[in-house]
Design a protein around this motif. Structure first.
Motif, PDB file in Angstrom:
ATOM      1  N   THR A 180       0.852  -1.179   0.000  1.00 29.59           N
ATOM      2  CA  THR A 180       0.000   0.000   0.000  1.00 29.59           C
ATOM      3  C   THR A 180       0.890   1.232   0.000  1.00 29.59           C
ATOM      4  OG1 THR A 180      -0.122   0.037   2.404  1.00 29.59           O
ATOM      5  CG2 THR A 180      -1.866  -1.155   1.244  1.00 29.59           C
ATOM      6  N   MET A 181       0.280   2.391  -0.179  1.00 34.15           N
ATOM      7  CA  MET A 181       1.017   3.654  -0.183  1.00 34.15           C
ATOM      8  C   MET A 181       1.079   4.217   1.241  1.00 34.15           C
ATOM      9  SD  MET A 181       0.093   7.229  -2.137  1.00 34.15           S
ATOM     10  CE  MET A 181       0.096   6.528  -3.770  1.00 34.15           C
ATOM     11  N   GLN A 182       2.290   4.607   1.655  1.00 32.68           N
ATOM     12  CA  GLN A 182       2.456   5.218   2.966  1.00 32.68           C
ATOM     13  C   GLN A 182       1.810   6.599   3.014  1.00 32.68           C
ATOM     14  OE1 GLN A 182       6.692   5.285   3.593  1.00 32.68           O
ATOM     15  NE2 GLN A 182       6.788   3.103   4.032  1.00 32.68           N
TER      16      GLN A 182
ATOM     17  N   GLY B  33       4.219  12.253   4.958  1.00 27.39           N
ATOM     18  CA  GLY B  33       4.575  12.981   6.167  1.00 27.39           C
ATOM     19  C   GLY B  33       4.537  12.151   7.439  1.00 27.39           C
ATOM     20  N   ASP B  34       4.016  10.924   7.362  1.00 23.70           N
ATOM     21  CA  ASP B  34       3.954  10.063   8.536  1.00 23.70           C
ATOM     22  C   ASP B  34       3.926   8.606   8.075  1.00 23.70           C
ATOM     23  OD1 ASP B  34       3.626   8.836  10.975  1.00 23.70           O
ATOM     24  OD2 ASP B  34       1.811   9.940  11.537  1.00 23.70           O
ATOM     25  N   ALA B  35       5.101   8.105   7.695  1.00 20.93           N
ATOM     26  CA  ALA B  35       5.208   6.762   7.122  1.00 20.93           C
ATOM     27  C   ALA B  35       4.704   5.678   8.067  1.00 20.93           C
ATOM     28  CB  ALA B  35       6.655   6.468   6.724  1.00 20.93           C
ATOM     29  N   GLY B  36       4.713   5.930   9.352  1.00 21.42           N
ATOM     30  CA  GLY B  36       4.264   4.937  10.321  1.00 21.42           C
ATOM     31  C   GLY B  36       2.761   4.929  10.553  1.00 21.42           C
ATOM     32  N   LYS B  37       2.074   5.944  10.057  1.00 24.82           N
ATOM     33  CA  LYS B  37       0.627   6.027  10.248  1.00 24.82           C
ATOM     34  C   LYS B  37      -0.064   5.019   9.331  1.00 24.82           C
ATOM     35  CE  LYS B  37      -3.302   9.169  10.082  1.00 24.82           C
ATOM     36  NZ  LYS B  37      -3.786  10.498   9.709  1.00 24.82           N
ATOM     37  N   ARG B  38      -1.058   4.347   9.868  1.00 25.62           N
ATOM     38  CA  ARG B  38      -1.805   3.375   9.066  1.00 25.62           C
ATOM     39  C   ARG B  38      -3.236   3.868   8.922  1.00 25.62           C
ATOM     40  NH1 ARG B  38      -0.893  -2.933   8.838  1.00 25.62           N
ATOM     41  NH2 ARG B  38      -2.951  -3.610   8.219  1.00 25.62           N
TER      42      ARG B  38
ATOM     43  N   SER C 228       4.040  -1.528   3.089  1.00 24.44           N
ATOM     44  CA  SER C 228       3.822  -0.220   2.469  1.00 24.44           C
ATOM     45  C   SER C 228       5.090   0.310   1.813  1.00 24.44           C
ATOM     46  CB  SER C 228       3.312   0.780   3.504  1.00 24.44           C
ATOM     47  OG  SER C 228       4.299   1.030   4.481  1.00 24.44           O
ATOM     48  N   LEU C 229       4.867   1.229   0.884  1.00 21.69           N
ATOM     49  CA  LEU C 229       5.944   1.927   0.176  1.00 21.69           C
ATOM     50  C   LEU C 229       5.706   3.425   0.268  1.00 21.69           C
ATOM     51  CD1 LEU C 229       6.353   0.097  -3.267  1.00 21.69           C
ATOM     52  CD2 LEU C 229       8.012   0.193  -1.412  1.00 21.69           C
ATOM     53  N   GLU C 230       6.779   4.176   0.234  1.00 23.57           N
ATOM     54  CA  GLU C 230       6.711   5.628   0.166  1.00 23.57           C
ATOM     55  C   GLU C 230       5.931   6.003  -1.101  1.00 23.57           C
ATOM     56  OE1 GLU C 230       7.769   9.408  -1.431  1.00 23.57           O
ATOM     57  OE2 GLU C 230       8.621   7.571  -2.265  1.00 23.57           O
TER      58      GLU C 230
END
Length: 144
Positions: free
Chosen positions: A73-75, A78-83, A105-107
């Protein structure tokens, strides 16, 4: 109509799923995704959610169990850890069809680049942000 095939999977998408080989990827993307300019064959399913399309596709298509991350999925920018909640919904659907798998996920721009190399894109009417998922096709093993 055919038996046991979700009716949202029309002939174009069914043909794509059948033609894809092991390791090919298909993206299911939201209504905001720049799908038309991405490059791969595009199937539009306006008005249908990405989660409904994912569930229908995984009814027919196996995921690749030879790789560590067959579902991406797409990250969140601004907050790669947010799901995002839609990603939780994706994860539930993936685990329903493939209990030993989950989503990674990917950036954002890495995700765009990966989708450009996909076999096809299915653009949905999904309005939840980050409602984008990339699936790597697996194999169906012969009966033992």
């Amino acid at each position: 109509m055919l038996k046991n095939i979700p009716p949202i999977l029309g002939p174009d998408l069914l043909g794509i799923l059948r033609a894809m080989g092991h390791g090919d990827e298909i993206a299911i993307v939201d209504a905001n995704y720049p799908a038309d300019s991405a490059g791969p064959v595009l199937v539009r399913l306006d008005g249908i959610s990405a989660t409904d399309v994912l569930d229908a596709v995984l009814t027919l298509m196996p995921l690749d169990d030879f790789v560590d991350e067959p579902v991406l999925t797409m990250q969140t920018v601004g907050d790669a850890g947010k799901r995002e909640p839609v990603v939780d919904a994706f994860d539930t659907i993936v685990r329903k069809h493939e209990p030993k798998m989950g989503v990674s996920s990917l950036e954002r721009f890495a995700f765009y680049d990966r989708v450009k190399k996909a076999y096809a894109i299915v653009q949905t009417g999904e309005r939840r942000l980050y409602g984008n998922i990339l699936l790597k096709k697996g194999i169906i093993r012969p009966d033992a």
